[in-house]
Design a protein around this motif. Structure first.
Motif, PDB file in Angstrom:
ATOM      1  N   ALA A  97       2.780   4.839   3.349  1.00  0.00           N
ATOM      2  CA  ALA A  97       3.753   4.485   2.310  1.00  0.00           C
ATOM      3  C   ALA A  97       3.557   3.071   1.789  1.00  0.00           C
ATOM      4  CB  ALA A  97       5.170   4.647   2.859  1.00  0.00           C
ATOM      5  N   GLN A  98       2.928   2.207   2.588  1.00  0.00           N
ATOM      6  CA  GLN A  98       2.723   0.826   2.159  1.00  0.00           C
ATOM      7  C   GLN A  98       1.505   0.653   1.251  1.00  0.00           C
ATOM      8  OE1 GLN A  98       5.384  -1.045   3.226  1.00  0.00           O
ATOM      9  NE2 GLN A  98       5.845   0.963   4.138  1.00  0.00           N
ATOM     10  N   THR A 130      -0.029   3.460  -0.698  1.00  0.00           N
ATOM     11  CA  THR A 130      -0.275   4.481  -1.700  1.00  0.00           C
ATOM     12  C   THR A 130       1.044   5.015  -2.240  1.00  0.00           C
ATOM     13  OG1 THR A 130      -1.464   6.549  -2.162  1.00  0.00           O
ATOM     14  CG2 THR A 130      -0.382   6.366  -0.006  1.00  0.00           C
ATOM     15  N   THR A 131       0.948   5.943  -3.166  1.00  0.00           N
ATOM     16  CA  THR A 131       2.115   6.553  -3.813  1.00  0.00           C
ATOM     17  C   THR A 131       2.717   7.636  -2.920  1.00  0.00           C
ATOM     18  OG1 THR A 131       0.757   8.239  -4.870  1.00  0.00           O
ATOM     19  CG2 THR A 131       1.023   6.149  -6.049  1.00  0.00           C
ATOM     20  N   PRO A 132       3.924   8.129  -3.255  1.00  0.00           N
ATOM     21  CA  PRO A 132       4.477   9.243  -2.478  1.00  0.00           C
ATOM     22  C   PRO A 132       3.548  10.455  -2.418  1.00  0.00           C
ATOM     23  CG  PRO A 132       6.184   8.251  -3.816  1.00  0.00           C
ATOM     24  CD  PRO A 132       4.908   7.580  -4.215  1.00  0.00           C
ATOM     25  N   ALA A 133       2.857  10.739  -3.527  1.00  0.00           N
ATOM     26  CA  ALA A 133       1.904  11.849  -3.501  1.00  0.00           C
ATOM     27  C   ALA A 133       0.769  11.559  -2.518  1.00  0.00           C
ATOM     28  CB  ALA A 133       1.342  12.093  -4.898  1.00  0.00           C
ATOM     29  N   GLY A 134       0.348  10.295  -2.479  1.00  0.00           N
ATOM     30  CA  GLY A 134      -0.692   9.907  -1.533  1.00  0.00           C
ATOM     31  C   GLY A 134      -0.234  10.028  -0.096  1.00  0.00           C
ATOM     32  N   VAL A 135       1.042   9.694   0.163  1.00  0.00           N
ATOM     33  CA  VAL A 135       1.593   9.847   1.511  1.00  0.00           C
ATOM     34  C   VAL A 135       1.554  11.318   1.926  1.00  0.00           C
ATOM     35  CG1 VAL A 135       3.647   9.598   2.944  1.00  0.00           C
ATOM     36  CG2 VAL A 135       3.054   7.803   1.301  1.00  0.00           C
TER      37      VAL A 135
END
Length: 423
Positions: free
Chosen positions: A45-46, A48-53
């Motif tokens: 979360a630190q 990348t984006t929510p989609a990345g998470v």
């Protein structure tokens, strides 16, 4: 005189150091895993984006699903204990290298994706091998107690591992979480080397290749009705309960305005009652644990249906019922699975059950979410609860005869040999 094989001695479970080492080391490893997933999610979360998470947290499911069946075949071909030791050493190496990279270059999305994917592959090799161990360690009568004890250790590991992961990532960063998780894998690897040794021999598959073993595994399920019934029931159980708890409970709590705190309390209630159910499973010995466990899950189906309809106090009751029946029935059905499945097919059969979580759970989650959007939360929970109950009734009707209680199953069924004649 003809030599006879030595009798296998099973000590009382309360004094069995091998079983105690297995349960405790598995609990420590589970706590490390929970801490790792908390640290992984926070670190992703630190950077990348929510989609990345979502990609980081879900990427391990793909290689795990692709390799699981092969892992099950390997579990039936190779020495399970050695396979588990090597898998844990591989995990330790991956985490140590990743922690060094974090120290030198910091946290990055490619690093997180790589570690998560490698863990998915290793899990697919480790899990089926671990699934063949209980049957070779204890008497058939003690399998329920072993399953219940393992479940209790895993529940405690979740309570310990989640806050531990938060503290570690907050004060030491992702590298600290990686090193602690590596230490937890070292604990179970050491236990497997020095303490946890199966008492009964492994029945290895005799196929010409892994591919041939896979074909033989599916052929076995086609001809063995009890084993096939258990695979269908356990797979259906996961696919019914998972979407209700992961999607339905969250949506009901959100739409009712009960707040995130209530969601946590619902989950805690379920966890505590699951521990109580596991304790009961240690003491209660029904004549037919297969049917008892399956019929108990009908109450769990009722709890799933109630989540979409009852008020807040009723949701606490529903979650308590779901947790209690999970603790009770999971221990019973796990033991029945170990006793019922032919020991030469145990790894492959357990990998098929695990595959339902990996390959079909995303489909079940998506389908349940769409059903909630179309019909509403009450109707969606009611429909899946009714299907769940029907599946358990169908399965219980097919499991008419109780499995053998005298030993770990087909593995130790020996014909008595006549006394040798004097020379």
């Amino acid at each position: 005189m003809t030599a006879t094989a030595p009798e296998v001695v099973f000590p009382p479970l309360a004094r069995d150091r091998r079983v105690q080492g297995w349960i405790l080391s598995a609990g420590v490893s589970q706590a490390g895993d929970v801490a790792w997933y908390v640290g992984l999610a926070w670190s992703a979360a630190q950077v990348t984006t929510p989609a990345g998470v979502g990609l980081v947290m879900g990427i391990g499911a793909l290689p795990r699903a692709l390799v699981l069946l092969w892992g099950g075949a390997l579990a039936d071909r190779l020495d399970a204990r050695r396979t588990m030791i090597l898998a844990n050493l591989g995990r330790i190496l991956v985490l140590a290298v990743a922690a060094a990279v974090v120290g030198l270059a910091g946290v990055s999305v490619p690093l997180l994706l790589t570690v998560a994917a490698v863990f998915g592959v290793v899990d697919a090799i480790y899990t089926p091998a671990a699934g063949t161990m209980p049957r070779r360690m204890v008497r058939g009568d003690d399998l329920v107690k072993l399953a219940a004890g393992t479940q209790l250790a895993n529940r405690l590991a979740v309570f310990v591992g989640a806050p531990l992961g938060g503290l570690l990532v907050a004060h030491g960063g992702l590298a600290a979480v990686m090193l602690v998780n590596a230490a937890s894998f070292a604990v179970i690897a050491i236990a497997l080397v020095w303490i946890v040794r199966p008492r009964l021999p492994q029945v290895s598959s005799g196929g010409a290749s892994v591919r041939a073993d896979l074909r033989a595994g599916f052929a076995y399920l086609r001809r063995d009705l009890p084993a096939r019934t258990l695979v269908i029931a356990l797979s259906g159980l996961n696919l019914c309960v998972g979407p209700v708890l992961a999607v339905g409970l969250v949506q009901r709590t959100s739409w009712a305005g009960w707040g995130a705190g209530s969601l946590g309390l619902f989950q805690a209630c379920s966890g505590l009652l699951a521990a109580a159910g596991a304790v009961l499973a240690m003491r209660w010995k029904p004549s037919n644990p297969a049917r008892t466990g399956l019929l108990a899950l009908i109450f769990q189906a009722a709890g799933c249906a109630a989540i979409g309809l009852v008020p807040r106090a009723g949701v606490f009751v529903a979650m308590g019922v779901i947790g209690f029946t999970a603790g009770l029935a999971s221990a019973q059905l796990s033991a029945v699975f170990q006793r019922t499945v032919d020991p030469g097919y145990l790894g492959r059969t357990s990998s098929i059950v695990s595959l339902s979580d990996e390959a079909l759970m995303p489909v079940a989650m998506t389908g349940f979410g769409a059903l909630v959007s179309l019909a509403g939360i009450a109707a969606a929970c009611g429909l899946i609860g009714a299907f769940f109950a029907a599946l358990m009734l169908w399965s219980a009707a097919r499991m008419r005869r109780p499995p053998e209680q005298g030993g770990p199953g087909r593995l130790d069924r020996r014909k008595k040999q006549p006394a040798p004649a004097p020379e």
